[in-house]
Write a protein that holds these residues in place. Structure first.
Motif, mmCIF file in Angstrom:
data_model
loop_
_atom_site.group_PDB
_atom_site.id
_atom_site.type_symbol
_atom_site.label_atom_id
_atom_site.label_comp_id
_atom_site.label_asym_id
_atom_site.label_seq_id
_atom_site.Cartn_x
_atom_site.Cartn_y
_atom_site.Cartn_z
ATOM 1 N N ALA A 14 -0.762 -5.396 7.047
ATOM 2 C CA ALA A 14 -0.497 -4.648 8.274
ATOM 3 C C ALA A 14 -1.428 -3.449 8.396
ATOM 4 C CB ALA A 14 0.963 -4.199 8.316
ATOM 5 N N TRP A 15 -1.668 -2.733 7.289
ATOM 6 C CA TRP A 15 -2.572 -1.566 7.329
ATOM 7 C C TRP A 15 -3.995 -2.031 7.657
ATOM 8 C CZ3 TRP A 15 -6.993 0.667 5.667
ATOM 9 C CH2 TRP A 15 -7.113 2.053 5.794
ATOM 10 N N ASP A 16 -4.444 -3.085 6.987
ATOM 11 C CA ASP A 16 -5.796 -3.606 7.224
ATOM 12 C C ASP A 16 -5.958 -4.073 8.671
ATOM 13 O OD1 ASP A 16 -6.281 -3.158 4.544
ATOM 14 O OD2 ASP A 16 -6.082 -5.268 3.963
ATOM 15 N N SER A 17 -4.919 -4.724 9.204
ATOM 16 C CA SER A 17 -4.979 -5.224 10.579
ATOM 17 C C SER A 17 -5.040 -4.068 11.568
ATOM 18 C CB SER A 17 -3.757 -6.106 10.873
ATOM 19 O OG SER A 17 -3.732 -7.235 10.030
ATOM 20 N N LEU A 18 -4.235 -3.038 11.315
ATOM 21 C CA LEU A 18 -4.260 -1.870 12.197
ATOM 22 C C LEU A 18 -5.599 -1.145 12.108
ATOM 23 C CD1 LEU A 18 -2.626 -0.129 14.178
ATOM 24 C CD2 LEU A 18 -1.818 1.210 12.213
ATOM 25 N N ALA A 19 -6.197 -1.143 10.936
ATOM 26 C CA ALA A 19 -7.495 -0.481 10.756
ATOM 27 C C ALA A 19 -8.582 -1.154 11.594
ATOM 28 C CB ALA A 19 -7.892 -0.492 9.284
ATOM 29 N N ARG B 206 -7.185 -13.294 15.929
ATOM 30 C CA ARG B 206 -6.515 -12.141 16.540
ATOM 31 C C ARG B 206 -5.274 -11.738 15.747
ATOM 32 N NH1 ARG B 206 -5.730 -13.752 22.605
ATOM 33 N NH2 ARG B 206 -4.832 -11.648 22.725
ATOM 34 N N LEU B 207 -4.666 -12.704 15.067
ATOM 35 C CA LEU B 207 -3.530 -12.396 14.192
ATOM 36 C C LEU B 207 -4.000 -11.838 12.847
ATOM 37 C CD1 LEU B 207 -1.437 -15.624 14.858
ATOM 38 C CD2 LEU B 207 -0.640 -13.289 15.318
ATOM 39 N N ASN B 208 -5.310 -11.904 12.610
ATOM 40 C CA ASN B 208 -5.927 -11.486 11.344
ATOM 41 C C ASN B 208 -5.457 -12.376 10.189
ATOM 42 O OD1 ASN B 208 -7.726 -9.946 9.835
ATOM 43 N ND2 ASN B 208 -6.180 -8.405 9.283
ATOM 44 N N LEU B 209 -5.263 -13.655 10.484
ATOM 45 C CA LEU B 209 -4.875 -14.632 9.474
ATOM 46 C C LEU B 209 -5.927 -15.734 9.404
ATOM 47 C CD1 LEU B 209 -1.078 -15.040 10.336
ATOM 48 C CD2 LEU B 209 -2.031 -13.826 8.366
ATOM 49 N N ASP B 210 -5.949 -16.444 8.275
ATOM 50 C CA ASP B 210 -6.908 -17.538 8.102
ATOM 51 C C ASP B 210 -6.276 -18.904 8.330
ATOM 52 O OD1 ASP B 210 -9.015 -15.790 7.344
ATOM 53 O OD2 ASP B 210 -8.114 -15.622 5.360
ATOM 54 N N GLY B 211 -4.960 -18.963 8.358
ATOM 55 C CA GLY B 211 -4.278 -20.227 8.560
ATOM 56 C C GLY B 211 -2.914 -20.218 7.897
ATOM 57 N N PHE B 212 -2.365 -21.420 7.706
ATOM 58 C CA PHE B 212 -1.053 -21.581 7.082
ATOM 59 C C PHE B 212 -1.112 -22.736 6.090
ATOM 60 C CE2 PHE B 212 -0.332 -19.850 11.314
ATOM 61 C CZ PHE B 212 0.514 -18.791 11.055
ATOM 62 N N TYR C 107 0.849 -1.186 0.000
ATOM 63 C CA TYR C 107 0.000 0.000 0.000
ATOM 64 C C TYR C 107 0.887 1.240 0.000
ATOM 65 C CZ TYR C 107 -4.289 -2.572 1.407
ATOM 66 O OH TYR C 107 -5.371 -3.410 1.471
ATOM 67 N N LEU C 108 0.557 2.164 -0.872
ATOM 68 C CA LEU C 108 1.177 3.481 -0.859
ATOM 69 C C LEU C 108 0.215 4.407 -0.127
ATOM 70 C CD1 LEU C 108 3.285 5.596 -1.827
ATOM 71 C CD2 LEU C 108 1.897 5.849 -3.910
ATOM 72 N N ILE C 109 0.665 5.005 0.986
ATOM 73 C CA ILE C 109 -0.231 5.837 1.780
ATOM 74 C C ILE C 109 0.308 7.258 1.922
ATOM 75 C CG2 ILE C 109 -1.081 3.837 3.060
ATOM 76 C CD1 ILE C 109 0.549 4.852 5.490
ATOM 77 N N VAL C 110 -0.616 8.190 2.075
ATOM 78 C CA VAL C 110 -0.307 9.603 2.307
ATOM 79 C C VAL C 110 -1.226 10.093 3.428
ATOM 80 C CG1 VAL C 110 0.405 10.024 -0.087
ATOM 81 C CG2 VAL C 110 -2.003 10.369 0.581
ATOM 82 N N PRO C 111 -0.990 11.296 3.969
ATOM 83 C CA PRO C 111 -1.922 11.824 4.967
ATOM 84 C C PRO C 111 -3.322 11.973 4.381
ATOM 85 C CG PRO C 111 0.129 13.072 4.960
ATOM 86 C CD PRO C 111 0.170 12.185 3.764
#
Length: 279
Positions: free
Chosen positions: A190-195, A252-258, A110-114
């Motif tokens: 990481a951005w989606d998880s933080l959101a 909680r890890l925002n994952l579906d598995g391995f 993801y490219l992010i700006v303010p």
């Protein structure tokens, strides 16, 4: 009755002793993958210990390079590393598992700006700006934006006014939100998880672009690890999504598995590394 109780107690103590005396399995974690969830990682470690019936240690390091060096020195057994870090060392390391996010073994850059920046619509709009990277070995937080600049016939070394590394995807969001950086590149996961947990922070940023999918940062193992230890850890991680406690941790890890993935999954990363000259 007392005899039975003593037998049960003795068996229990022997079981605990055998676990405590067993050689720990050591798993390397970096700031870029931790995302500040230390309490969750302790619960995950406890879960792995129960399933493996032996001690597990999470070894924290600042960068992917440090974890790789510990693996090479046999001071780690496993590590959760970036895709480029794995690909650069794939002859010396074995691919253990790849995480699943939204049902797929992929992440995006993801490219992010303010959020106040409504003008920037692409990376090229950020010339002579201050730009934040995650780690030199990150595909989403370093490799991808540099690759995109080269594809546009721009020199990544001179395109931005200034660049710096945060070593942590969440810190990219913070740096952009408070104006320390004009823009940054980071993991979409990481951005989606933080959101999910801190929308008050991510709402201060805007996603300008999302990249094509790249192989999700994998778990790797040193080649000298015993086959039984490799198989045991792989089995426990893959079966997490079939176990109630494992499912809770994954959520909680925002994952579906391995899954057990193939090296071919990381061909997109390989292509970028070849173009940039890192291989």
């Amino acid at each position: 009755m007392k005899i039975i109780f003593r037998l049960i107690l003795t068996c229990w103590l022997l079981l605990i002793s055998s676990v405590l005396l067993a050689t720990p399995l050591r798993l390397g974690i970096t700031s870029a993958t931790v995302r500040g969830q230390y309490a969750l990682l302790e619960e995950w470690r406890d879960y792995l210990q129960r399933k493996l019936d032996r001690p597990v240690e999470f070894i924290f390091r600042e960068s992917y390079l440090e974890s790789l060096e510990l693996l090479k020195q046999n001071e780690l057994d496993f590590a959760w590393v970036s895709s480029p870090a794995y690909f650069e060392n794939s002859r010396q390391m074995s691919l253990l598992v790849t995480p699943l996010y939204q049902g797929q073994p992929f992440d995006r850059s993801y490219l992010i700006v303010p959020s106040s920046n409504h003008a920037s619509q692409s990376l090229l709009d950020l010339k002579n700006k201050v730009f934040a990277y995650v780690d030199p070995d990150s595909s989403t937080g370093y490799l991808h934006p540099r690759y995109q600049l080269l594809q546009q016939h721009q020199n990544p070394e001179h395109f931005f006014k200034k660049t710096f590394f945060t070593r942590d995807h969440q810190k990219i969001v913070a740096a952009v939100a408070i104006g320390m950086a004009d823009a940054g590149a980071m993991s979409g996961f990481a951005w989606d998880s933080l959101a999910r947990s801190r929308p008050d922070i991510t709402n201060q940023t805007r996603i300008v672009t999302r990249s094509a999918p790249y192989g999700f940062p994998p778990f790797i193992a040193r080649n000298s690890l015993s086959r039984s230890d490799f198989n045991d850890m792989q089995r426990v991680l893959i079966s997490m999504n079939q176990d109630p406690d494992g499912i809770k941790l994954l959520q909680r890890l925002n994952l579906d598995g391995f899954i057990v993935a193939d090296r071919k999954l990381y061909q997109g990363v390989y292509k970028m590394m070849r173009r940039i000259g890192d291989l």
